[in-house]
Design an enzyme around this catalytic site. Structure first.
Site, PDB file in Angstrom:
ATOM      1  N   ILE A 107     -33.159  96.601 -70.574  1.00  0.00           N
ATOM      2  CA  ILE A 107     -33.927  95.365 -70.437  1.00  0.00           C
ATOM      3  C   ILE A 107     -34.919  95.183 -71.585  1.00  0.00           C
ATOM      4  O   ILE A 107     -35.194  94.055 -72.007  1.00  0.00           O
ATOM      5  CB  ILE A 107     -34.636  95.313 -69.063  1.00  0.00           C
ATOM      6  CG1 ILE A 107     -35.262  93.933 -68.836  1.00  0.00           C
ATOM      7  CG2 ILE A 107     -35.661  96.421 -68.934  1.00  0.00           C
ATOM      8  CD1 ILE A 107     -35.840  93.746 -67.447  1.00  0.00           C
ATOM      9  N   LEU A 108     -35.450  96.290 -72.127  1.00  0.00           N
ATOM     10  CA  LEU A 108     -36.382  96.175 -73.243  1.00  0.00           C
ATOM     11  C   LEU A 108     -35.674  96.165 -74.596  1.00  0.00           C
ATOM     12  O   LEU A 108     -36.319  96.058 -75.628  1.00  0.00           O
ATOM     13  CB  LEU A 108     -37.413  97.318 -73.198  1.00  0.00           C
ATOM     14  CG  LEU A 108     -38.448  97.205 -72.083  1.00  0.00           C
ATOM     15  CD1 LEU A 108     -39.353  98.434 -72.053  1.00  0.00           C
ATOM     16  CD2 LEU A 108     -39.279  95.932 -72.227  1.00  0.00           C
ATOM     17  N   ALA A 109     -34.363  96.262 -74.554  1.00  0.00           N
ATOM     18  CA  ALA A 109     -33.579  96.088 -75.782  1.00  0.00           C
ATOM     19  C   ALA A 109     -33.086  94.662 -75.906  1.00  0.00           C
ATOM     20  O   ALA A 109     -33.016  94.103 -77.004  1.00  0.00           O
ATOM     21  CB  ALA A 109     -32.397  97.058 -75.790  1.00  0.00           C
ATOM     22  N   SER A 112     -33.125 101.241 -69.474  1.00  0.00           N
ATOM     23  CA  SER A 112     -31.696 100.968 -69.253  1.00  0.00           C
ATOM     24  C   SER A 112     -31.190  99.726 -69.971  1.00  0.00           C
ATOM     25  O   SER A 112     -30.079  99.272 -69.709  1.00  0.00           O
ATOM     26  CB  SER A 112     -31.376 100.858 -67.755  1.00  0.00           C
ATOM     27  OG  SER A 112     -31.671 102.054 -67.085  1.00  0.00           O
ATOM     28  N   LYS A 154     -30.053 121.486 -68.786  1.00  0.00           N
ATOM     29  CA  LYS A 154     -30.578 121.315 -67.435  1.00  0.00           C
ATOM     30  C   LYS A 154     -29.766 122.109 -66.419  1.00  0.00           C
ATOM     31  O   LYS A 154     -28.637 122.531 -66.704  1.00  0.00           O
ATOM     32  CB  LYS A 154     -30.581 119.823 -67.076  1.00  0.00           C
ATOM     33  CG  LYS A 154     -31.360 118.975 -68.101  1.00  0.00           C
ATOM     34  CD  LYS A 154     -31.329 117.506 -67.762  1.00  0.00           C
ATOM     35  CE  LYS A 154     -32.062 116.698 -68.827  1.00  0.00           C
ATOM     36  NZ  LYS A 154     -31.288 116.594 -70.083  1.00  0.00           N
ATOM     37  N   TYR A 206     -23.807 115.337 -68.344  1.00  0.00           N
ATOM     38  CA  TYR A 206     -23.499 114.359 -69.379  1.00  0.00           C
ATOM     39  C   TYR A 206     -22.064 114.540 -69.879  1.00  0.00           C
ATOM     40  O   TYR A 206     -21.775 115.386 -70.731  1.00  0.00           O
ATOM     41  CB  TYR A 206     -24.469 114.477 -70.554  1.00  0.00           C
ATOM     42  CG  TYR A 206     -25.925 114.261 -70.191  1.00  0.00           C
ATOM     43  CD1 TYR A 206     -26.300 113.654 -68.992  1.00  0.00           C
ATOM     44  CD2 TYR A 206     -26.939 114.665 -71.055  1.00  0.00           C
ATOM     45  CE1 TYR A 206     -27.630 113.456 -68.664  1.00  0.00           C
ATOM     46  CE2 TYR A 206     -28.278 114.465 -70.734  1.00  0.00           C
ATOM     47  CZ  TYR A 206     -28.616 113.871 -69.546  1.00  0.00           C
ATOM     48  OH  TYR A 206     -29.942 113.686 -69.222  1.00  0.00           O
ATOM     49  N   ASP A 257     -31.386 117.092 -76.623  1.00  0.00           N
ATOM     50  CA  ASP A 257     -31.385 117.210 -75.168  1.00  0.00           C
ATOM     51  C   ASP A 257     -29.993 116.913 -74.625  1.00  0.00           C
ATOM     52  O   ASP A 257     -29.363 115.918 -75.001  1.00  0.00           O
ATOM     53  CB  ASP A 257     -32.391 116.218 -74.566  1.00  0.00           C
ATOM     54  CG  ASP A 257     -32.364 116.235 -73.045  1.00  0.00           C
ATOM     55  OD1 ASP A 257     -33.036 117.099 -72.467  1.00  0.00           O
ATOM     56  OD2 ASP A 257     -31.655 115.400 -72.453  1.00  0.00           O
TER      57      ASP A 257
END
Length: 328
Positions: free
Chosen positions: A232-234, A230, A86, A60, A55
């Site tokens: 926080i779960l890492a 972004s 995109k 980007y 993707d």
């Protein structure tokens, strides 16, 4: 849990995506520069690991990601992978000198300009083909039309629908950081797939109420990005990011609770985060970004890390995930 190299149908398009894909925003220099050599090595490692779903987007790296990805894929058989990009932003050089891009570092001088018109989308498609060095794009997403819904429906969707009817693309999609407008798109047109970033994760399951059931009902394939919200779960510590900004202390506290449960079951929080959204039947693939070989190797390993059913059960009992959420 399926292996990263297993494939799943993407809606009713006939395309099959690997259940883990490579998102290439980091390879466009998101937050820090990435060399051509490091970008190529990262894509090559993803390929070696068996990932065949890629993707990208004009935004980007202001074209850098598309060029780097296209350069690598040009040596591979075209039918051996699925390629997404995109529309909605044209890359144009500003009339006057501007400072460094706020998000992408060491990029070309062009900057993205929103354009969801029919003609703008057709130009964007042709320019992406040139940067990617290919004659075909499999999935074309309307990118972040949050403030441009009417133009996206009247212009961008009409252009993508034509490209699909002509066989220039296989799938019409939209990619956003919200599920509400994606649900509106599903009701307004014939969409094949959606990319939902950051809104169906261990921290957020609001998409369960409307969006995901709607996609399942209509046979629309869902691609999930932003599984770490972004960062926080890492790494749920003070200063962690959520939705590209500093996380609220309450969110950090909730992420720490999730981490506590995961540790008790000897499971990395990131493993639970990357596997959780893949369990929903509407979800075809999980996209994870990587800026170097080590990160994509880690993501692939986390995707197949064993997770005992007791972990998911405890998360439900402690109301840390929606009780209706499917789990692996």
């Amino acid at each position: 849990m399926p292996l990263a190299t297993e494939t799943a149908p993407l809606g009713s398009t006939g395309l099959r995506t690997t259940t883990l894909g490579l998102g290439t925003a980091p390879l466009g220099g998101l937050y820090q520069p990435v060399s051509d050599e490091a970008a190529e090595a990262t894509i090559a490692k993803a390929w070696d690991l068996g990932l065949r779903f890629f993707d990208t987007a004009p935004q980007y790296g202001n074209g850098l990601s598309e060029r780097r990805l296209g350069s690598f894929l040009s040596a591979k058989p075209r039918d051996s992978y699925v390629l997404c990009t995109k529309v909605g932003r044209l890359l144009r050089r500003p009339a006057e000198a501007v400072g460094e891009d706020a998000y992408y570092k060491a990029t070309p001088p062009e900057r993205p300009v929103f354009d969801f018109s029919y003609d703008g989308v057709m130009r964007s498609f042709e320019e992406s083909l040139e940067r990617l060095g290919t004659g075909r794009i499999d999935v074309l997403h309307i990118h972040d039309p949050d403030d441009h819904y009417d133009e996206a429906v009247a212009g961008a969707y009409r252009a993508l629908d034509r490209l699909r009817s002509e066989g220039a693309i296989a799938a019409v999609g939209a990619g956003m950081n919200q599920s509400e407008m994606l649900a509106d798109f599903a009701r307004a047109g014939r969409f094949d797939c959606f990319l939902l970033a950051g809104r169906y994760t261990l921290l957020e399951q609001g998409a369960l109420a409307d969006f995901l059931p709607l996609c399942e009902q209509q046979g629309i394939g869902v691609i999930i990005g932003g599984v770490y919200n972004s960062g926080i779960l890492a790494n749920p510590t003070a200063g962690a990011k959520f939705n590209y900004a500093d996380a609220d202390p309450a969110l950090i506290a909730r992420a720490l609770e999730l981490d506590e449960v995961c540790r008790r079951h000897d499971v990395p929080l990131k493993a639970a985060a990357i596997q959780f959204p893949a369990a929903h039947p509407a979800v075809a693939s999980i996209l994870t970004g990587a800026r170097n070989e080590a990160e994509i190797v880690e993501n692939e390993a986390l995707f197949r890390h064993p997770i005992p059913p007791a972990l998911w059960q405890e998360l439900r009992e402690r109301a840390l995930i929606d009780p209706a959420a499917p789990t692996p």
